[in-house]
Motif scaffolding. Structure first.
Motif, mmCIF file in Angstrom:
data_model
loop_
_atom_site.group_PDB
_atom_site.id
_atom_site.type_symbol
_atom_site.label_atom_id
_atom_site.label_comp_id
_atom_site.label_asym_id
_atom_site.label_seq_id
_atom_site.Cartn_x
_atom_site.Cartn_y
_atom_site.Cartn_z
ATOM 1 N N VAL A 99 0.847 -1.193 0.000
ATOM 2 C CA VAL A 99 0.000 0.000 0.000
ATOM 3 C C VAL A 99 0.884 1.245 0.000
ATOM 4 C CG1 VAL A 99 -1.960 -1.121 1.123
ATOM 5 C CG2 VAL A 99 -0.229 -0.021 2.524
ATOM 6 N N SER A 100 0.304 2.377 -0.367
ATOM 7 C CA SER A 100 1.061 3.625 -0.409
ATOM 8 C C SER A 100 1.463 4.033 1.005
ATOM 9 C CB SER A 100 0.219 4.737 -1.034
ATOM 10 O OG SER A 100 -0.845 5.096 -0.156
ATOM 11 N N LYS A 101 2.422 4.936 1.078
ATOM 12 C CA LYS A 101 2.919 5.397 2.382
ATOM 13 C C LYS A 101 1.800 6.040 3.187
ATOM 14 C CE LYS A 101 6.545 8.162 4.504
ATOM 15 N NZ LYS A 101 7.730 8.971 4.288
ATOM 16 N N ASP A 102 0.999 6.889 2.539
ATOM 17 C CA ASP A 102 -0.094 7.562 3.241
ATOM 18 C C ASP A 102 -1.116 6.566 3.779
ATOM 19 O OD1 ASP A 102 1.063 10.025 2.729
ATOM 20 O OD2 ASP A 102 -0.153 10.407 0.939
ATOM 21 N N GLU A 103 -1.492 5.598 2.946
ATOM 22 C CA GLU A 103 -2.459 4.596 3.379
ATOM 23 C C GLU A 103 -1.887 3.743 4.510
ATOM 24 O OE1 GLU A 103 -5.175 0.869 1.702
ATOM 25 O OE2 GLU A 103 -3.931 1.999 0.284
ATOM 26 N N ALA A 104 -0.615 3.372 4.392
ATOM 27 C CA ALA A 104 0.026 2.559 5.435
ATOM 28 C C ALA A 104 0.058 3.302 6.764
ATOM 29 C CB ALA A 104 1.436 2.178 5.001
ATOM 30 N N GLU A 105 0.405 4.591 6.707
ATOM 31 C CA GLU A 105 0.458 5.375 7.957
ATOM 32 C C GLU A 105 -0.936 5.544 8.558
ATOM 33 O OE1 GLU A 105 2.632 8.903 6.879
ATOM 34 O OE2 GLU A 105 4.556 7.861 7.041
ATOM 35 N N ALA A 106 -1.953 5.725 7.708
ATOM 36 C CA ALA A 106 -3.323 5.858 8.206
ATOM 37 C C ALA A 106 -3.775 4.558 8.872
ATOM 38 C CB ALA A 106 -4.263 6.240 7.063
ATOM 39 N N LEU A 107 -3.479 3.424 8.235
ATOM 40 C CA LEU A 107 -3.832 2.124 8.820
ATOM 41 C C LEU A 107 -3.116 1.910 10.143
ATOM 42 C CD1 LEU A 107 -3.723 -0.080 5.598
ATOM 43 C CD2 LEU A 107 -5.763 0.532 6.905
ATOM 44 N N LYS A 108 -1.836 2.253 10.168
ATOM 45 C CA LYS A 108 -1.050 2.100 11.396
ATOM 46 C C LYS A 108 -1.657 2.928 12.523
ATOM 47 C CE LYS A 108 3.526 2.657 13.374
ATOM 48 N NZ LYS A 108 4.876 3.145 13.239
ATOM 49 N N LYS A 109 -2.014 4.162 12.214
ATOM 50 C CA LYS A 109 -2.592 5.054 13.228
ATOM 51 C C LYS A 109 -3.893 4.468 13.775
ATOM 52 C CE LYS A 109 -4.197 9.744 13.997
ATOM 53 N NZ LYS A 109 -4.596 11.009 13.413
ATOM 54 N N GLN A 110 -4.765 4.001 12.878
ATOM 55 C CA GLN A 110 -6.043 3.423 13.302
ATOM 56 C C GLN A 110 -5.829 2.197 14.189
ATOM 57 O OE1 GLN A 110 -7.737 3.019 9.276
ATOM 58 N NE2 GLN A 110 -9.567 4.017 10.103
ATOM 59 N N LEU A 111 -4.935 1.330 13.777
ATOM 60 C CA LEU A 111 -4.689 0.109 14.548
ATOM 61 C C LEU A 111 -4.064 0.420 15.900
ATOM 62 C CD1 LEU A 111 -3.494 -2.122 11.586
ATOM 63 C CD2 LEU A 111 -5.472 -2.598 13.058
ATOM 64 N N GLU A 112 -3.149 1.384 15.936
ATOM 65 C CA GLU A 112 -2.516 1.746 17.204
ATOM 66 C C GLU A 112 -3.528 2.395 18.152
ATOM 67 O OE1 GLU A 112 0.929 4.001 15.942
ATOM 68 O OE2 GLU A 112 2.182 2.194 15.974
ATOM 69 N N GLU A 113 -4.455 3.184 17.591
ATOM 70 C CA GLU A 113 -5.499 3.783 18.427
ATOM 71 C C GLU A 113 -6.400 2.710 19.035
ATOM 72 O OE1 GLU A 113 -7.401 6.648 15.867
ATOM 73 O OE2 GLU A 113 -5.814 8.140 16.190
ATOM 74 N N ALA A 114 -6.543 1.592 18.327
ATOM 75 C CA ALA A 114 -7.353 0.478 18.845
ATOM 76 C C ALA A 114 -6.557 -0.354 19.858
ATOM 77 C CB ALA A 114 -7.821 -0.396 17.691
ATOM 78 N N GLY A 115 -5.250 -0.085 19.993
ATOM 79 C CA GLY A 115 -4.435 -0.787 20.983
ATOM 80 C C GLY A 115 -3.426 -1.761 20.420
ATOM 81 N N ALA A 116 -3.332 -1.874 19.103
ATOM 82 C CA ALA A 116 -2.407 -2.823 18.479
ATOM 83 C C ALA A 116 -1.003 -2.254 18.390
ATOM 84 C CB ALA A 116 -2.902 -3.191 17.091
ATOM 85 N N VAL A 117 -0.030 -3.154 18.228
ATOM 86 C CA VAL A 117 1.346 -2.770 17.946
ATOM 87 C C VAL A 117 1.567 -3.077 16.470
ATOM 88 C CG1 VAL A 117 3.771 -3.188 18.475
ATOM 89 C CG2 VAL A 117 2.057 -3.319 20.299
ATOM 90 N N VAL A 118 1.945 -2.035 15.704
ATOM 91 C CA VAL A 118 2.018 -2.156 14.247
ATOM 92 C C VAL A 118 3.398 -1.716 13.761
ATOM 93 C CG1 VAL A 118 0.966 -1.418 12.080
ATOM 94 C CG2 VAL A 118 -0.434 -1.630 14.119
ATOM 95 N N GLU A 119 3.832 -2.361 12.678
ATOM 96 C CA GLU A 119 5.113 -2.020 12.053
ATOM 97 C C GLU A 119 4.879 -1.873 10.552
ATOM 98 O OE1 GLU A 119 7.927 -5.302 11.756
ATOM 99 O OE2 GLU A 119 9.528 -3.900 12.255
ATOM 100 N N LEU A 120 5.589 -0.913 9.943
ATOM 101 C CA LEU A 120 5.547 -0.755 8.489
ATOM 102 C C LEU A 120 6.853 -1.241 7.910
ATOM 103 C CD1 LEU A 120 3.997 2.834 8.167
ATOM 104 C CD2 LEU A 120 2.824 0.635 8.184
ATOM 105 N N LYS A 121 6.768 -2.003 6.834
ATOM 106 C CA LYS A 121 7.977 -2.469 6.162
ATOM 107 C C LYS A 121 7.886 -2.127 4.711
ATOM 108 C CE LYS A 121 9.853 -6.106 8.970
ATOM 109 N NZ LYS A 121 10.349 -7.428 9.028
#
Length: 121
Positions: A99-121
């Motif tokens: 996914v694009s950088k913007d989409e990846a960062e948006a997904l990461k933010k949403q998941l982290e707000e829900a309490g998940a630990v997320v990494e982008l590669k």
């Protein structure tokens, strides 16, 4: 005329110390300034560094609020509830690929707000 392929191979295989020495020789003996010698240094580096354009969103941990993360993964991926739960239970797991950088960062933010630990590669 020199064998250019052999010369290129030799340049690519130079160590950093050898590249620095070559840069000094080019400057002192041939009047080639460091900016031009940087081309030789870049050639010695082998591969050009490319900016990453596609990212994978990887769920490292479901976190304390696992149910909220499962619901969000279900919503984000379009998977069924069981598939989303299985994905969260099998961490680390890829939530979305390429996914694009913007989409990846948006997904990461949403998941982290829900309490998940997320990494982008």
């Amino acid at each position: 005329m020199a064998d250019l392929k052999k010369l290129a191979e030799e340049l690519v295989n130079l160590t950093v110390l050898e590249v620095n020495e070559l840069s000094t020789i080019l400057k002192d003996e041939y009047g080639i300034e460091p900016a031009a010698a940087a081309v030789v240094v870049a050639a010695g580096a082998g591969e050009a560094v490319e900016e990453q354009t596609e990212f994978d969103v990887i769920l490292k941990e479901g976190g304390a609020s696992k149910l909220a993360v499962v619901k969000l993964v279900k919503e984000l991926t379009g998977k069924g509830l069981k598939e989303a739960k299985d994905l969260v239970d099998s961490t680390p797991a890829v939530v979305k690929e390429a996914v694009s950088k913007d989409e990846a960062e948006a997904l990461k933010k949403q998941l982290e707000e829900a309490g998940a630990v997320v990494e982008l590669k």
